[in-house]
Design an enzyme around this catalytic site. Structure first.
Site, PDB file in Angstrom:
ATOM      1  N   PRO A  63       0.915  -1.188  -0.176  1.00 43.96           N
ATOM      2  CG  PRO A  63      -0.058  -0.965   2.227  1.00 43.96           C
ATOM      3  CD  PRO A  63       0.854  -1.994   1.414  1.00 43.96           C
ATOM      4  CG  HIS A  64       2.096   2.999  -3.183  1.00 44.15           C
ATOM      5  ND1 HIS A  64       1.963   1.644  -3.551  1.00 44.15           N
ATOM      6  CD2 HIS A  64       2.018   3.764  -4.327  1.00 44.15           C
ATOM      7  CE1 HIS A  64       1.469   1.509  -4.612  1.00 44.15           C
ATOM      8  NE2 HIS A  64       1.674   2.511  -5.442  1.00 44.15           N
ATOM      9  N   GLY A  65       0.632   5.656  -1.387  1.00 44.62           N
ATOM     10  CA  GLY A  65      -0.349   7.036  -1.819  1.00 44.62           C
ATOM     11  C   GLY A  65      -0.116   7.095  -3.149  1.00 44.62           C
TER      12      GLY A  65
END
Length: 146
Positions: A63-65
């Site tokens: 998960p990342h932005g």
């Protein structure tokens, strides 16, 4: 990179499982505690997940932005969490959740190192048998060599 993106304090092992959102929240909180992101980063991770799944295969989610939320990133860092009870990532089985924050383009090199590790089934099996966060950190420390 001037400093290590992963420290032993950013590695956790849980015997139970959690939901996808709980796993993302824990990763975001760990990145924030490491001084790498602001409190807005969890929302950025959720935004990314709504656009495209960050499930990568081989029991891994990263998960990342989004690019639009880069201002929530203060520094490059990783948060590694192994959930032995598993995470249902939109129908995909996940054991490893690696939250990533990359300042500038540093995340590309970090992602490359993670991809190399997780493309090897024997390596993933070794990561799953690590008994402590310290052992898991030692197996993952190559991410700091980029």
């Amino acid at each position: 990179m001037a400093r290590e993106v992963l420290t032993v304090g950013q590695v956790r092992i849980h015997s139970d499982g959690v939901t996808r959102d709980q796993a993302m929240k824990e990763a975001a909180d760990m990145l924030e505690a490491a001084g790498a992101v602001t409190g807005a980063y969890y929302d950025a991770m959720q935004q990314r997940e709504r656009t495209v799944s960050t499930y990568m295969g081989n029991e891994l989610a990263i998960p990342h932005g989004t690019n639009e939320t880069k201002d929530a990133i203060l520094d490059s860092a990783l948060a590694v969490i192994r959930y032995d009870g598993g995470v249902d990532w939109d129908g995909e089985p996940v054991t490893f959740v690696i939250g990533i924050a990359g300042k500038g383009d540093e995340h590309l090199e970090i992602l490359s190192q993670i991809a190399i590790l997780f493309s090897d089934d024997d390596e993933v099996a070794r990561l799953k048998t690590a008994g402590t966060p310290e052992e898991l950190f030692a197996l993952l420390s190559s991410v700091n060599e980029s």
